[in-house]
Design an enzyme around this catalytic site. Structure first.
Site, PDB file in Angstrom:
ATOM      1  N   ALA A 116       0.861  -1.194   0.000  1.00 20.59           N
ATOM      2  CA  ALA A 116       0.000   0.000   0.000  1.00 20.59           C
ATOM      3  C   ALA A 116       0.894   1.239   0.000  1.00 20.59           C
ATOM      4  O   ALA A 116       0.531   2.264   0.571  1.00 20.59           O
ATOM      5  CB  ALA A 116      -0.921  -0.006   1.216  1.00 20.59           C
ATOM      6  N   GLU A 132      -2.063   3.691 -12.783  1.00 22.53           N
ATOM      7  CA  GLU A 132      -3.409   3.692 -12.212  1.00 22.53           C
ATOM      8  C   GLU A 132      -4.326   4.515 -13.102  1.00 22.53           C
ATOM      9  O   GLU A 132      -3.908   5.558 -13.623  1.00 22.53           O
ATOM     10  CB  GLU A 132      -3.369   4.287 -10.797  1.00 22.53           C
ATOM     11  CG  GLU A 132      -2.518   3.449  -9.845  1.00 22.53           C
ATOM     12  CD  GLU A 132      -2.447   4.001  -8.425  1.00 22.53           C
ATOM     13  OE1 GLU A 132      -3.083   5.040  -8.150  1.00 22.53           O
ATOM     14  OE2 GLU A 132      -1.765   3.373  -7.598  1.00 22.53           O
ATOM     15  N   HIS A 155      -6.295   2.028  -4.765  1.00 19.27           N
ATOM     16  CA  HIS A 155      -5.544   3.083  -4.064  1.00 19.27           C
ATOM     17  C   HIS A 155      -6.422   3.794  -3.017  1.00 19.27           C
ATOM     18  O   HIS A 155      -6.597   5.016  -3.039  1.00 19.27           O
ATOM     19  CB  HIS A 155      -5.011   4.109  -5.080  1.00 19.27           C
ATOM     20  CG  HIS A 155      -3.849   4.909  -4.553  1.00 19.27           C
ATOM     21  ND1 HIS A 155      -2.812   5.345  -5.346  1.00 19.27           N
ATOM     22  CD2 HIS A 155      -3.550   5.364  -3.306  1.00 19.27           C
ATOM     23  CE1 HIS A 155      -1.941   6.037  -4.619  1.00 19.27           C
ATOM     24  NE2 HIS A 155      -2.383   6.062  -3.364  1.00 19.27           N
ATOM     25  N   GLY A 184      -5.629   5.624   2.039  1.00 13.43           N
ATOM     26  CA  GLY A 184      -5.883   6.829   2.847  1.00 13.43           C
ATOM     27  C   GLY A 184      -7.286   7.362   2.657  1.00 13.43           C
ATOM     28  O   GLY A 184      -7.598   8.472   3.089  1.00 13.43           O
TER      29      GLY A 184
HETATM   30  N1  LIG Z   1      -2.067   3.558  -0.287  1.00 12.42           N
HETATM   31  C1  LIG Z   1      -2.265   4.776   0.134  1.00 12.42           C
HETATM   32  O1  LIG Z   1      -3.331   5.340  -0.016  1.00 12.42           O
HETATM   33  C2  LIG Z   1      -1.160   5.489   0.854  1.00 12.42           C
HETATM   34  C3  LIG Z   1      -1.490   6.373   1.887  1.00 12.42           C
HETATM   35  C4  LIG Z   1      -0.469   7.018   2.545  1.00 12.42           C
HETATM   36  C5  LIG Z   1       0.859   6.824   2.171  1.00 12.42           C
HETATM   37  N2  LIG Z   1       1.146   5.988   1.146  1.00 12.42           N
HETATM   38  C6  LIG Z   1       2.542   5.728   0.755  1.00 12.42           C
HETATM   39  O2  LIG Z   1       3.217   5.180   1.868  1.00 12.42           O
HETATM   40  C7  LIG Z   1       4.506   5.732   1.939  1.00 12.42           C
HETATM   41  C8  LIG Z   1       5.022   5.653   3.368  1.00 12.42           C
HETATM   42  O3  LIG Z   1       4.262   6.531   4.184  1.00 12.42           O
HETATM   43  P1  LIG Z   1       4.765   6.984   5.628  1.00 12.42           P
HETATM   44  O4  LIG Z   1       3.872   8.077   6.045  1.00 12.42           O
HETATM   45  O5  LIG Z   1       4.929   5.840   6.529  1.00 12.42           O
HETATM   46  O6  LIG Z   1       6.188   7.578   5.244  1.00 12.42           O
HETATM   47  P2  LIG Z   1       7.369   7.951   6.235  1.00 12.42           P
HETATM   48  O7  LIG Z   1       8.222   8.912   5.503  1.00 12.42           O
HETATM   49  O8  LIG Z   1       6.843   8.338   7.562  1.00 12.42           O
HETATM   50  O9  LIG Z   1       8.154   6.574   6.398  1.00 12.42           O
HETATM   51  C9  LIG Z   1       8.872   5.973   5.371  1.00 12.42           C
HETATM   52  C10 LIG Z   1       9.983   5.139   5.992  1.00 12.42           C
HETATM   53  O10 LIG Z   1      10.616   4.433   4.946  1.00 12.42           O
HETATM   54  C11 LIG Z   1      12.004   4.458   5.207  1.00 12.42           C
HETATM   55  N3  LIG Z   1      12.735   4.193   3.965  1.00 12.42           N
HETATM   56  C12 LIG Z   1      12.999   5.038   2.952  1.00 12.42           C
HETATM   57  N4  LIG Z   1      13.693   4.419   1.988  1.00 12.42           N
HETATM   58  C13 LIG Z   1      13.862   3.150   2.399  1.00 12.42           C
HETATM   59  C14 LIG Z   1      14.502   2.024   1.839  1.00 12.42           C
HETATM   60  N5  LIG Z   1      15.105   2.089   0.647  1.00 12.42           N
HETATM   61  N6  LIG Z   1      14.504   0.864   2.548  1.00 12.42           N
HETATM   62  C15 LIG Z   1      13.904   0.798   3.770  1.00 12.42           C
HETATM   63  N7  LIG Z   1      13.292   1.839   4.349  1.00 12.42           N
HETATM   64  C16 LIG Z   1      13.259   2.999   3.671  1.00 12.42           C
HETATM   65  C17 LIG Z   1      12.262   5.813   5.792  1.00 12.42           C
HETATM   66  O11 LIG Z   1      13.483   5.875   6.510  1.00 12.42           O
HETATM   67  C18 LIG Z   1      11.042   5.992   6.691  1.00 12.42           C
HETATM   68  O12 LIG Z   1      11.274   5.522   7.996  1.00 12.42           O
HETATM   69  C19 LIG Z   1       4.314   7.156   1.409  1.00 12.42           C
HETATM   70  O13 LIG Z   1       5.521   7.677   0.880  1.00 12.42           O
HETATM   71  C20 LIG Z   1       3.276   6.991   0.351  1.00 12.42           C
HETATM   72  O14 LIG Z   1       3.894   6.798  -0.898  1.00 12.42           O
HETATM   73  C21 LIG Z   1       0.170   5.311   0.485  1.00 12.42           C
HETATM   74  O1  LIG Z   2       0.205   9.557  -0.665  1.00 16.63           O
HETATM   75  C1  LIG Z   2      -0.850   9.304  -0.098  1.00 16.63           C
HETATM   76  O2  LIG Z   2      -1.244   9.907   0.918  1.00 16.63           O
HETATM   77  C2  LIG Z   2      -1.715   8.214  -0.618  1.00 16.63           C
HETATM   78  O3  LIG Z   2      -1.150   7.583  -1.706  1.00 16.63           O
HETATM   79  C3  LIG Z   2      -3.119   8.613  -0.848  1.00 16.63           C
HETATM   80  O4  LIG Z   2      -3.246   9.322  -2.039  1.00 16.63           O
HETATM   81  P1  LIG Z   2      -4.685   9.884  -2.502  1.00 16.63           P
HETATM   82  O5  LIG Z   2      -4.961  11.119  -1.701  1.00 16.63           O
HETATM   83  O6  LIG Z   2      -4.522  10.180  -3.948  1.00 16.63           O
HETATM   84  O7  LIG Z   2      -5.696   8.822  -2.202  1.00 16.63           O
END
Ligand SMILES: NC(=O)c1ccc[n+]([C@@H]2O[C@H](COP(=O)([O-])OP(=O)(O)OC[C@H]3O[C@@H](n4cnc5c(N)ncnc54)[C@H](O)[C@@H]3O)[C@@H](O)[C@H]2O)c1
Ligand SMILES: O=C(O)[C@H](O)COP(=O)(O)O
Length: 465
Positions: free
Chosen positions: A290, A321, A344, A347
């Site tokens: 995710a 996507e 997706h 969030g």
């Molecule tokens: N599916 C969704 O709707 C959704 C929602 C929110 C976030 N996201 C994705 O999730 C990602 C992570 O979110 P978060 O808030 O936890 O981010 P964050 O920045 O708080 O945490 C990311 C972690 O990954 C680590 N990291 C970076 N590169 C790395 C590597 N090569 N190997 C191992 N660890 C590594 C960092 O040190 C950090 O601790 C976001 O960047 C976003 O792309 C997706």
């Molecule tokens: O980066 C994020 O917070 C998630 O991927 C969610 O993205 P969205 O707001 O497009 O659902």
């Protein structure tokens, strides 16, 4: 670098309010809406007892154009409209050619994860000063190019973390019980009661890759469900509960029953999980992604699922996507056994979207009205305490190339003025200086603005008052 159009000052009009140079493309001298001004004063409260804090604003907020795409939450739309800005909203991401046309004229754009703000798009944005990513990820924006144009980028670093963590917990249970397949069968009228290869999650090992906001929140939830937690991160981090940081990605893959990805999209994380990594994982273990679609090689995952080496997967993000709801989705993962596919939605909860709307809109308002860049992801983070509510006081906000000699030049320009406070910081090739100056006449304000914006290192100069 040239001074952007959005910072063209208005001509002196004889009063401090009318005379000061304006921020984003001010063309009129009408005062701010009384409602917004009163609210601002209440928020900032008194300043040093009898003197109040000044409400800094670009002069005529109605001239500030904001473009919000991808169904940004109503909380943000309201907050921005309350400031008197012109807000245009769109439910979807725009095609690149339409975006290029729309973005030309706006001072601020708000997006989510789908809109790509590439160099080409940013170069078409003649007045853009600030971008709000109403999500966590900022990989969809060319951050460095934005910074080089003096465009600050803000996001919401953790408002949807809990929503993602809860979804992943649900998916761990669903995968472990093959619930996706059972549900599909029932909808086709097939009764298939099985217990083979279905497990409780209690006592199983969850391997978290990326122990940031989401990964660490998930760690706490998983332990409360009786799981053992291992994590891998590029930086040493404090393990929550009884979780344990492992020394390498391979160690995590080899020892986990469930592997879940929570890293950002970077050059290092692209294709982080391919055939080699999938076959390092235990026979029959599960993979959850995710984070971002480019982090897992989809063909390799489909092959590992079909071969039975991977016992199931939950995938919320994809390398490509569809741009909007109702558009066709295709993937090699369609039809793979015990595979949960979601559009997706990690969030996508009412709580997260509403909090993100509030958080990002506040950051945008503070940057536009006060010059505050705290929380910007591509920009030096600078703020000053409130400015005194005196007629002839101003705030200078100067984004410039980070090269030697700039501060001396600015000090010379301000030498004969009373600089109440000043702060400057740099990030990479750019730097940002804020200075509050009191007792300046309208003519002096014009002179300061002109001289600062004509410095060879100028990227963007704004004067707020
Ligand atoms: N599916 C969704 O709707 C959704 C929602 C929110 C976030 N996201 C994705 O999730 C990602 C992570 O979110 P978060 O808030 O936890 O981010 P964050 O920045 O708080 O945490 C990311 C972690 O990954 C680590 N990291 C970076 N590169 C790395 C590597 N090569 N190997 C191992 N660890 C590594 C960092 O040190 C950090 O601790 C976001 O960047 C976003 O792309 C997706
Ligand atoms: O980066 C994020 O917070 C998630 O991927 C969610 O993205 P969205 O707001 O497009 O659902």
């Amino acid at each position: 670098m040239p001074t952007s159009v959005m910072n063209t000052p208005t001509a002196p009009q004889g009063t401090s309010v009318a005379a000061a140079p304006a921020a984003p493309n001010t063309t009129s001298n009408a005062p701010n809406t009384p409602g917004a001004e009163t609210r601002g004063r209440e928020r900032q409260g008194s300043f040093g007892g009898s003197t109040r804090a000044k409400i800094l604003k670009p002069f005529n907020t109605a001239n500030i154009k904001i473009l919000l795409l991808e169904n940004v939450n109503e909380t943000a739309v309201r907050a921005l409209q309350d400031q008197g800005y012109q807000v245009e909203t769109h439910a979807k991401a725009l095609a690149e050619d339409v975006l290029i046309e729309k973005i030309k004229d706006v001072h601020c754009v708000g997006i989510r994860s789908k809109t790509k703000l590439t160099k080409k798009v940013l170069d078409a944005a003649e007045k853009l000063g600030v971008i709000g990513c109403f999500c966590i990820g900022t990989n969809q924006v060319d951050l460095e190019h934005a910074a080089s144009k003096g465009i600050a980028v803000f996001n919401s670093p953790f408002s949807n973390s809990r929503s993602v963590a809860e979804l992943v917990i649900a998916e761990i249970v669903l995968l472990s019980r093959q619930l996706g397949d059972r549900n599909n069968e029932m909808h086709q009228g097939i009764w298939s009661k099985v217990s083979a290869n279905c497990y409780e999650i209690r006592g199983k090992t969850l391997g978290i890759i990326g122990y940031g906001h989401i990964g660490s929140q998930l760690s706490v939830l998983a332990e409360s469900m009786g799981m053992r937690v291992l994590f891998h991160d590029v930086v040493p981090l404090m393990p929550l509960g009884t979780s344990k940081q492992v020394g390498s990605l391979d160690e995590l893959l080899e020892n986990s029953d469930f592997v879940t990805l929570h890293v950002p999209e970077t050059e290092e994380t692209k294709n982080m999980i391919g055939e080699h990594e999938l076959y390092k994982m235990k026979q029959g273990s599960f993979l959850i992604n995710a984070s971002r679609g480019t982090i897992v090689q989809i063909s390799a995952l489909a092959k590992a699922l079909r071969s039975g080496h991977i016992g199931g997967a939950a995938v919320d993000v994809f390398p490509k996507e569809p741009a909007a709801n109702g558009k066709f989705f295709e993937s090699e993962l369609i039809g793979c056994p015990n595979t949960l596919l979601t559009p997706h939605i990690g969030g996508s909860t009412e709580e997260a979207q509403s909090m993100i709307g509030v958080e990002v809109s506040q950051a945008l308002i503070k940057f536009i009205n006060n010059g505050t860049s705290i929380g910007a992801v591509n920009f030096p983070e600078v703020d000053l305490r409130a400015i005194r509510d005196e007629e002839n006081s101003i705030r200078l906000c100067y984004t410039h190339a980070n090269v030697p000699g700039v501060l001396l030049r600015i000090t010379n320009i301000l030498a004969d003025h009373n600089v109440d406070k000043q702060f400057s910081d740099s990030k990479g090739k750019i730097a940002y200086l804020m200075a509050d100056i009191s007792d300046v006449t309208p003519e002096q304000i014009q002179d300061i603005y002109r001289r600062v914006s004509e410095t060879p290192t100028n990227i963007v100069t704004r004067v707020l008052y």
